[in-house]
Design a protein around this motif. Sequence first.
Motif, PDB file in Angstrom:
ATOM      1  N   GLU A   1       0.714 -12.648  -0.494  1.00 15.50           N
ATOM      2  CA  GLU A   1      -0.518 -12.403   0.289  1.00 15.50           C
ATOM      3  C   GLU A   1      -1.316 -13.688   0.480  1.00 15.50           C
ATOM      4  OE1 GLU A   1      -3.741  -8.870   0.054  1.00 15.50           O
ATOM      5  OE2 GLU A   1      -4.040 -10.378  -1.493  1.00 15.50           O
TER       6      GLU A   1
ATOM      7  N   GLY B   1     -13.873  -4.887   4.649  1.00 16.85           N
ATOM      8  CA  GLY B   1     -13.124  -5.370   3.479  1.00 16.85           C
ATOM      9  C   GLY B   1     -12.596  -6.785   3.612  1.00 16.85           C
TER      10      GLY B   1
ATOM     11  N   TYR C   1       0.779  -1.239   0.000  1.00 16.50           N
ATOM     12  CA  TYR C   1       0.000   0.000   0.000  1.00 16.50           C
ATOM     13  C   TYR C   1       0.810   1.289   0.000  1.00 16.50           C
ATOM     14  CZ  TYR C   1      -3.633  -3.422   0.735  1.00 16.50           C
ATOM     15  OH  TYR C   1      -4.465  -4.506   0.587  1.00 16.50           O
TER      16      TYR C   1
ATOM     17  N   TYR D   1      -9.507 -12.828  -8.037  1.00 21.63           N
ATOM     18  CA  TYR D   1      -8.075 -12.495  -7.882  1.00 21.63           C
ATOM     19  C   TYR D   1      -7.289 -12.724  -9.183  1.00 21.63           C
ATOM     20  CZ  TYR D   1      -9.249 -12.141  -2.991  1.00 21.63           C
ATOM     21  OH  TYR D   1      -9.824 -11.744  -1.810  1.00 21.63           O
TER      22      TYR D   1
ATOM     23  N   SER E   1      -5.362 -14.521   1.520  1.00 19.42           N
ATOM     24  CA  SER E   1      -6.658 -13.890   1.746  1.00 19.42           C
ATOM     25  C   SER E   1      -7.605 -14.993   2.215  1.00 19.42           C
ATOM     26  CB  SER E   1      -7.123 -13.232   0.446  1.00 19.42           C
ATOM     27  OG  SER E   1      -8.243 -12.441   0.688  1.00 19.42           O
TER      28      SER E   1
ATOM     29  N   TYR F   1     -14.392  -8.641  -8.786  1.00 18.23           N
ATOM     30  CA  TYR F   1     -14.092  -8.461  -7.359  1.00 18.23           C
ATOM     31  C   TYR F   1     -15.385  -8.067  -6.633  1.00 18.23           C
ATOM     32  CZ  TYR F   1     -11.324  -7.594  -3.176  1.00 18.23           C
ATOM     33  OH  TYR F   1     -10.810  -7.663  -1.902  1.00 18.23           O
TER      34      TYR F   1
ATOM     35  N   ASN G   1      -6.379 -11.169   5.621  1.00 16.08           N
ATOM     36  CA  ASN G   1      -4.982 -11.092   5.167  1.00 16.08           C
ATOM     37  C   ASN G   1      -4.011 -11.472   6.293  1.00 16.08           C
ATOM     38  OD1 ASN G   1      -5.976  -8.250   3.272  1.00 16.08           O
ATOM     39  ND2 ASN G   1      -5.578 -10.267   2.429  1.00 16.08           N
TER      40      ASN G   1
HETATM   41  C1  AVI Z   1      -7.471  -5.804   1.409  1.00 19.88           C
HETATM   42  N1  AVI Z   1      -7.729  -7.225   1.180  1.00 19.88           N
HETATM   43  C2  AVI Z   1      -8.839  -7.715   2.003  1.00 19.88           C
HETATM   44  C3  AVI Z   1      -7.832  -7.601  -0.235  1.00 19.88           C
HETATM   45  C4  AVI Z   1      -8.186  -9.107  -0.354  1.00 19.88           C
HETATM   46  O1  AVI Z   1      -9.145  -9.397  -1.082  1.00 19.88           O
HETATM   47  O2  AVI Z   1      -7.550  -9.928   0.295  1.00 19.88           O
HETATM   48  C5  AVI Z   1      -6.546  -7.315  -0.980  1.00 19.88           C
HETATM   49  C6  AVI Z   1      -6.530  -7.844  -2.371  1.00 19.88           C
HETATM   50  N2  AVI Z   1      -5.607  -8.604  -2.877  1.00 19.88           N
HETATM   51  C7  AVI Z   1      -5.887  -8.885  -4.126  1.00 19.88           C
HETATM   52  N3  AVI Z   1      -7.037  -8.339  -4.436  1.00 19.88           N
HETATM   53  C8  AVI Z   1      -7.462  -7.642  -3.351  1.00 19.88           C
END
Ligand code: AVI
Length: 332
Positions: A293, A172, A49, A217, A295, A66, A177
């Motif tokens: 990451e 969100g 970020y 994603y 999620s 999304y 995460n």
């Molecule tokens: C901020 N977070 C909850 C998003 C997620 O969906 O995990 C970040 C993200 N990564 C890829 N797309 C969005």
Amino acid sequence: MDYSEVSTLVHPLFRVSNFLSTQSNEDLINEVYCGLTAKQKYISSKFFYDEKGSSLFEEITCLPEYYPTRIEKSILKTNTQKIIGEFEKLDIIELGSGDCSKISILLDAIPLIKMAQIHYIPVDVSETAILKSADILSLKYTGLSIHGLLADFLKHLYQLPCDGNRLICFFGSTIGNLDRKQSIDFLLNLKKLMLPGDRLLLGLDMVKDKQVLSNAYNDKQGVTALFNKNILNVVNDIAETNFNLHNFEHLAIYNEEKERIEMHLKALDDLVISSKLFPEKVLLKKGETIHTENSHKFSKEHISYFGSISGLQIKETYTDDKQYFSVVEFEF
Ligand code: AVI
Ligand code: SAH
């Protein structure tokens, strides 16, 4: 633990306190180097970020694939009055606040005459996110008092104000995460700071059809790929590394067993990453990945578990027709 506020920005309409610079650049470089030399290489998702990353995330939230942002906003819109309830004075704290579109849904439901009874505290590691939303909200909602905290919600929760009824928002599915254990520790820490009358509003993306998850994603326009690769630009800035984004492919895979999307960056060639700030060069083999990451996705069982382990009472679970997303209201 460092209790000192590093600096405060005073704007005619709001205030922003910075607690972040307590982590020196040397610590950040060390953190990056440790991740890049681990068996499974990784870079912490908090490095997504910067200004560009925050703006790419905003683009992601508008993508057709999304669904989480769209659905969470519609859940908030349908239930605003119930969520806000009656109040004399209300502190609204938003953790990982990002842009101000979700909090605006709640603020829109409050009569202007009561706006001076609200104190809004956005908490984010992104300075641009805090400044941009404080700018917008202070002009839109006359009387609203705003005190932004440039802070890490894993380290600086003890800095939250504690006078009056608090509505703590964590939207969100950002809690997803965190590792499962980290998310429990986070809730336990939050509970320790909560007082009677305080509430937590937690947004959770639910387990669902894996193709729907995978599409969210792996969007067709490639915005998530740009967001993922941008983390290398952030690392290049912090650690003076020589990552070339063209040498990597975006991967986002649903791990059914762990009920989470895992994002990686896959090396398209054998690569040597160097920096004069690193003790040694970092070698990547063709096909090797850097994990960027997780999620995690949630079920009704996770929600009950969050309640029982934290000692918070589940007051209400708001959801959509397909039960794709939940906003859970916990009370002390
Ligand atoms: C901020 N977070 C909850 C998003 C997620 O969906 O995990 C970040 C993200 N990564 C890829 N797309 C969005
Ligand atoms: N709440 C918004 C934004 C989600 S994106 C929404 O629901 O759309 C995640 C946000 O959390 C980003 O703005 C990011 O800068 C912030 N963030 C990530 N890790 C953080 C941390 N450890 N402490 C504080 N903010 C964090």
